[in-house]
Design a protein around this motif. Structure first.
Motif, PDB file in Angstrom:
ATOM      1  N   GLN A  99      27.110  22.962  32.776  1.00  0.00           N
ATOM      2  CA  GLN A  99      27.858  22.617  33.982  1.00  0.00           C
ATOM      3  C   GLN A  99      28.939  23.652  34.263  1.00  0.00           C
ATOM      4  N   GLU A 100      29.576  24.151  33.201  1.00  0.00           N
ATOM      5  CA  GLU A 100      30.589  25.199  33.359  1.00  0.00           C
ATOM      6  C   GLU A 100      29.956  26.453  33.960  1.00  0.00           C
ATOM      7  N   TRP A 101      28.776  26.811  33.457  1.00  0.00           N
ATOM      8  CA  TRP A 101      28.064  27.972  34.010  1.00  0.00           C
ATOM      9  C   TRP A 101      27.772  27.776  35.501  1.00  0.00           C
ATOM     10  N   ALA A 102      27.296  26.589  35.877  1.00  0.00           N
ATOM     11  CA  ALA A 102      26.932  26.333  37.270  1.00  0.00           C
ATOM     12  C   ALA A 102      28.138  26.497  38.197  1.00  0.00           C
ATOM     13  N   LEU A 103      29.273  25.946  37.795  1.00  0.00           N
ATOM     14  CA  LEU A 103      30.482  26.086  38.602  1.00  0.00           C
ATOM     15  C   LEU A 103      30.911  27.551  38.697  1.00  0.00           C
ATOM     16  N   ALA A 104      30.811  28.272  37.573  1.00  0.00           N
ATOM     17  CA  ALA A 104      31.176  29.688  37.569  1.00  0.00           C
ATOM     18  C   ALA A 104      30.223  30.509  38.437  1.00  0.00           C
ATOM     19  N   ALA A 105      28.950  30.143  38.438  1.00  0.00           N
ATOM     20  CA  ALA A 105      27.966  30.863  39.252  1.00  0.00           C
ATOM     21  C   ALA A 105      28.252  30.683  40.733  1.00  0.00           C
ATOM     22  N   ILE A 106      28.606  29.456  41.134  1.00  0.00           N
ATOM     23  CA  ILE A 106      28.929  29.205  42.534  1.00  0.00           C
ATOM     24  C   ILE A 106      30.188  29.966  42.938  1.00  0.00           C
ATOM     25  N   GLN A 107      31.113  30.101  41.990  1.00  0.00           N
ATOM     26  CA  GLN A 107      32.339  30.865  42.242  1.00  0.00           C
ATOM     27  C   GLN A 107      32.124  32.371  42.094  1.00  0.00           C
ATOM     28  N   LYS A 108      30.874  32.750  41.754  1.00  0.00           N
ATOM     29  CA  LYS A 108      30.467  34.158  41.599  1.00  0.00           C
ATOM     30  C   LYS A 108      31.287  34.896  40.550  1.00  0.00           C
ATOM     31  N   LYS A 109      31.609  34.181  39.462  1.00  0.00           N
ATOM     32  CA  LYS A 109      32.262  34.851  38.348  1.00  0.00           C
ATOM     33  C   LYS A 109      31.234  35.757  37.673  1.00  0.00           C
ATOM     34  N   PRO A 110      31.556  37.011  37.446  1.00  0.00           N
ATOM     35  CA  PRO A 110      30.547  37.987  36.986  1.00  0.00           C
ATOM     36  C   PRO A 110      29.784  37.582  35.730  1.00  0.00           C
ATOM     37  N   TRP A 111      30.439  36.955  34.784  1.00  0.00           N
ATOM     38  CA  TRP A 111      29.752  36.621  33.525  1.00  0.00           C
ATOM     39  C   TRP A 111      28.612  35.632  33.728  1.00  0.00           C
ATOM     40  N   ALA A 112      28.690  34.857  34.833  1.00  0.00           N
ATOM     41  CA  ALA A 112      27.702  33.799  35.067  1.00  0.00           C
ATOM     42  C   ALA A 112      26.513  34.262  35.892  1.00  0.00           C
ATOM     43  N   LEU A 113      26.502  35.510  36.305  1.00  0.00           N
ATOM     44  CA  LEU A 113      25.482  35.980  37.248  1.00  0.00           C
ATOM     45  C   LEU A 113      24.336  36.730  36.600  1.00  0.00           C
ATOM     46  N   CYS A 114      24.219  36.625  35.281  1.00  0.00           N
ATOM     47  CA  CYS A 114      23.182  37.376  34.566  1.00  0.00           C
ATOM     48  C   CYS A 114      22.192  36.442  33.879  1.00  0.00           C
ATOM     49  N   THR A 115      21.407  35.745  34.652  1.00  0.00           N
ATOM     50  CA  THR A 115      20.398  34.853  34.077  1.00  0.00           C
ATOM     51  C   THR A 115      19.011  35.300  34.518  1.00  0.00           C
ATOM     52  N   PRO A 116      18.002  35.087  33.684  1.00  0.00           N
ATOM     53  CA  PRO A 116      16.633  35.419  34.093  1.00  0.00           C
ATOM     54  C   PRO A 116      16.220  34.602  35.313  1.00  0.00           C
ATOM     55  N   ILE A 117      15.366  35.185  36.146  1.00  0.00           N
ATOM     56  CA  ILE A 117      14.864  34.494  37.325  1.00  0.00           C
ATOM     57  C   ILE A 117      14.204  33.171  36.924  1.00  0.00           C
ATOM     58  N   SER A 118      14.546  32.114  37.650  1.00  0.00           N
ATOM     59  CA  SER A 118      13.929  30.785  37.495  1.00  0.00           C
ATOM     60  C   SER A 118      14.169  30.159  36.125  1.00  0.00           C
ATOM     61  N   VAL A 119      15.238  30.549  35.455  1.00  0.00           N
ATOM     62  CA  VAL A 119      15.607  29.948  34.170  1.00  0.00           C
ATOM     63  C   VAL A 119      17.063  29.509  34.241  1.00  0.00           C
TER      64      VAL A 119
END
Length: 284
Positions: A242-262
């Motif tokens: 859940q922390e990752w999801a919130l960070a991804a929506i906020q476009k925090k750089p550490w959260a933007l490196c996930t494999p496609i569709s995972v």
């Protein structure tokens, strides 16, 4: 005209895919199971979708084929929900207008569904437009895994064209519209409510590999689509995810490196935060 209540309702949303509609509809008409209805949802198409749909209704007067005309919604989830609201079947199958199903798909899936599985999916076979005068060319057969909700939470393995209980759709509130991975989100919502799935190990779903598929467009917003799946179904995800999801929506750089569709697991999230490097990390 059709006094028998259909056992299954097939919903085909269509936006400017009139050129494929005959193929999709006729794959339903050829089913070995006859107790079905077909609802075509024309999502404000600017091509000949409406004319093709009406032509199909006239061509098959003994089949229960209906047409819903609506203004363009811009989201397949809205079209599916509108079609399902009209549906009278106990079970639902959503079929994209450029895909097809094998002649025994409804029959074989319903045998499993009626045995107590609210969600039934099959292996699938890809196809594309043919060359050298051929209509279509079949390609790879994709073998899927047996249903496992713990895997499904992080990686989708269930195809769009899967059969589910309409009552389950009502229970979870239908397809959500805040993610481009609405199918995956819906499967997780079902699992979160305790609705289990089962696999038919045959390639009964035929998936069209076209350049303009909605899925390819959704992948361009992969990070956000996955993040909203997590937040939509927060009760089944650990705090780290859940922390990752919130960070991804906020476009925090550490959260933007996930494999496609995972969707990252808690272990992956911890590693992402630990090893983040602004120079090495991918950019969204």
């Amino acid at each position: 005209l059709f006094s028998q209540t259909p056992l299954i309702s097939v919903v085909i949303p269509c936006y400017n895919y009139g050129r494929y509609l005959f193929r999709a509809v006729e794959s339903v008409v050829r089913q070995s199971l006859s107790n079905w209805e077909l609802i075509i949802v024309n999502d404000g198409s600017t091509d000949n979708t409406s004319e093709i749909a009406r032509e199909l209704i006239k061509k098959y007067p003994d089949c229960n084929i209906q047409l819903i005309e609506q203004e363009n919604s811009g989201h397949a989830a809205i079209s599916r929900n509108n079609g399902i609201r009209r549906a009278k079947g106990k079970y639902i199958l959503c079929l994209d207008a450029d895909d097809m199903i094998a002649p025994t798909m409804l029959e074989e899936c319903l045998l499993i569904a009626e045995a107590g599985y609210p969600l039934v999916y099959t292996d699938y076979e890809t196809f594309k437009q043919g060359k050298m005068g051929k209509d279509i060319e079949f390609g790879q057969v994709i073998r899927l895994i047996e249903y496992d909700f713990q895997i499904l939470k992080y990686r989708n393995f269930i195809s769009t064209a899967s059969i589910f209980l309409k009552r389950a759709w009502e229970d979870v509130g239908g397809y959500r519209t805040n993610t481009g991975y609405e199918d995956w989100d819906f499967w997780i919502a079902l699992g979160a409510k305790g609705y289990k799935g089962a696999r038919v190990g045959k390639p009964l779903f035929k998936y069209f590999q076209g350049d303009s598929s909605f899925y390819q467009k959704a992948r361009k917003k992969d990070i956000l689509n996955k993040a909203y799946i997590v937040l939509n179904n927060a009760e089944v995800y650990p705090a780290e995810v859940q922390e990752w999801a919130l960070a991804a929506i906020q476009k925090k750089p550490w959260a933007l490196c996930t494999p496609i569709s995972v969707i990252p697991t808690p272990e992956m999230v911890k590693e992402m935060k630990k090893t983040f490097d602004t120079k090495a990390c991918c950019k969204s």
